[in-house]
Design a protein around this motif. Structure first.
Motif, short mmCIF file in Angstrom:
data_model
loop_
_atom_site.label_atom_id
_atom_site.label_comp_id
_atom_site.label_asym_id
_atom_site.label_seq_id
_atom_site.Cartn_x
_atom_site.Cartn_y
_atom_site.Cartn_z
N LEU A 93 0.72 -1.42 0.19
CA LEU A 93 0.09 -0.15 0.22
C LEU A 93 0.79 1.41 -0.16
O LEU A 93 1.93 1.04 0.32
CB LEU A 93 -0.62 0.06 0.91
N GLY A 94 0.60 2.08 -1.28
CA GLY A 94 1.00 3.47 -0.71
C GLY A 94 -0.03 4.69 -1.16
O GLY A 94 -0.04 4.63 -2.00
N ILE A 95 0.45 5.71 0.07
CA ILE A 95 -0.81 6.19 0.33
C ILE A 95 0.03 7.92 0.01
O ILE A 95 1.22 8.44 0.59
CB ILE A 95 -1.66 6.19 1.49
N CYS A 96 -0.47 9.06 -0.59
CA CYS A 96 -0.31 9.88 -0.90
C CYS A 96 -0.95 11.39 -0.21
O CYS A 96 -1.84 11.32 -0.31
CB CYS A 96 0.54 10.86 -2.01
N ASP A 97 -0.34 12.32 0.54
CA ASP A 97 -0.94 13.27 1.31
C ASP A 97 -1.20 14.73 0.37
O ASP A 97 -0.41 14.94 -0.65
CB ASP A 97 -0.66 13.82 3.24
N GLN A 98 -1.47 15.48 0.99
CA GLN A 98 -2.13 16.56 0.52
C GLN A 98 -0.85 17.63 0.06
O GLN A 98 -0.87 18.59 -0.55
CB GLN A 98 -2.92 18.17 1.40
N ASN A 99 0.37 17.18 1.27
CA ASN A 99 2.22 18.32 0.98
C ASN A 99 2.70 17.39 0.34
O ASN A 99 3.52 17.20 0.26
CB ASN A 99 2.61 17.93 2.49
N ASN A 100 1.76 15.80 -0.94
CA ASN A 100 2.48 15.16 -1.62
C ASN A 100 3.98 13.93 -0.71
O ASN A 100 4.84 14.30 -1.41
CB ASN A 100 3.63 15.74 -2.86
N LYS A 101 3.87 14.01 -0.06
CA LYS A 101 4.58 12.95 1.16
C LYS A 101 3.86 11.48 0.90
O LYS A 101 2.82 11.55 1.20
CB LYS A 101 4.04 13.28 2.88
N LEU A 102 4.92 10.61 0.26
CA LEU A 102 4.68 9.15 0.19
C LEU A 102 4.42 8.46 1.47
O LEU A 102 5.96 8.43 1.90
CB LEU A 102 5.33 8.50 -1.40
N THR A 103 3.79 7.55 1.87
CA THR A 103 4.03 6.55 2.90
C THR A 103 3.90 5.22 1.90
O THR A 103 2.70 5.14 1.73
CB THR A 103 2.97 6.73 4.23
N LEU A 104 5.21 4.74 2.43
CA LEU A 104 4.75 3.22 1.49
C LEU A 104 4.88 1.84 2.64
O LEU A 104 5.28 2.47 3.70
CB LEU A 104 6.20 2.90 0.69
N PHE A 105 3.99 1.44 2.05
CA PHE A 105 3.75 -0.47 3.60
C PHE A 105 4.40 -1.56 2.29
O PHE A 105 3.64 -1.82 1.79
CB PHE A 105 2.61 -0.46 3.83
N PRO A 106 5.39 -2.25 2.69
CA PRO A 106 6.11 -3.19 1.07
C PRO A 106 5.46 -4.40 2.27
O PRO A 106 4.81 -4.18 3.01
CB PRO A 106 7.33 -2.80 2.21
N ILE A 107 5.37 -5.08 0.71
CA ILE A 107 5.08 -6.47 0.60
C ILE A 107 5.44 -7.85 1.42
O ILE A 107 6.74 -8.10 1.60
CB ILE A 107 4.36 -7.23 -0.62
N ASN A 108 5.01 -7.84 2.16
CA ASN A 108 6.08 -8.82 3.79
C ASN A 108 5.43 -10.18 3.64
O ASN A 108 3.55 -10.62 3.93
CB ASN A 108 5.64 -8.60 5.27
N ILE A 109 5.94 -11.19 3.20
CA ILE A 109 6.07 -12.37 2.56
C ILE A 109 6.22 -13.34 4.07
O ILE A 109 7.18 -13.80 4.09
CB ILE A 109 6.28 -13.00 1.30
#
Length: 225
Positions: free
Chosen positions: A209-225
């Motif tokens: 999952l990758g989400i972006c806020d109103q300040n274009n800050k990208l937060t990433l959640f990697p795939i954990n197998i």
């Protein structure tokens, strides 16, 4: 032949129930009042009967439509005639205020002390002395106003005026880039790939999952197998 009929009538019943539920709205599956609860159970029972009714499946269908129409009619009536809302949906009941429990209101709401204590704990109040007012709502839930020195601290208490926060937007889901959401934010894949490299990821396929806020800050959640 009967098995095929059961399969077809079951599918027809499920489709009919889906469209009736859509017409009745999300209230039917979220905050139920007394009549919505009865209607939901009844329509579900009729739908189950319709699935095995091989000779005249249209009869249960008509009953489902009638119950759905009644529920829609009552919803409209409560909007057009606010006074009818009290009779149809009921009214909230104050069961505790200023450290005093109202026994008569508890009886009126058909709420015993054990259920009240459970509801308080579910709302995060293990000590009822922390409660200023408790209201038993029409949908069967307990709404609590804490005493002033037990309520959560707010920015207003500290004379702070934070800037408004907007919803974050998903730009990557399960390793797939959501191009439309990127465009809506005024961004593109080149920007996203650059952000991925800055956070030591080679491609979006590594991201759950990758989400972006109103300040274009990208937060990433990697795939954990």
């Amino acid at each position: 032949m009967d098995i095929i009929k059961v399969i077809l009538t079951s599918l027809f019943s499920a489709v009919s129930l889906f469209f009736i539920a859509k017409l009745m709205g999300h209230k039917q599956i979220s905050q139920l009042d007394f009549f919505d609860y009865i209607t939901g159970i009844t329509i579900g029972s009729i739908a189950a009967e319709m699935a095995t009714e091989l000779e005249t499946p249209w009869k249960p269908l008509i009953a489902m439509v009638i119950y759905g129409a009644i529920s829609i009619f009552l919803s409209i009536m409560t909007v057009k005639l606010p006074r009818s809302r009290k009779f149809i949906n009921g009214t909230p009941t104050i069961v505790m205020n200023n450290g005093k429990l109202y026994r008569e209101n508890m009886k009126k709401a058909k709420l015993d002390l054990s259920e009240f204590m459970i509801m308080c704990r579910q709302e995060g109040y293990f000590n009822i002395n922390d409660i200023q007012t408790a209201v038993f709502e029409c949908n069967g839930r307990l709404t609590i106003l804490p005493v002033s020195d037990k309520r959560p601290l707010t920015p207003n208490d500290m004379d702070i005026k934070p800037s408004a926060e907007l919803l974050c937007t998903e730009v990557i889901m399960d390793g797939r880039i959501l191009d439309e959401n990127l465009k809506r934010l005024g961004l593109n894949i080149i920007w996203l790939e650059k952000q991925l490299k800055q956070q030591n990821y080679s491609s979006a396929k590594e991201i759950y999952l990758g989400i972006c806020d109103q300040n274009n800050k990208l937060t990433l959640f990697p795939i954990n197998i």
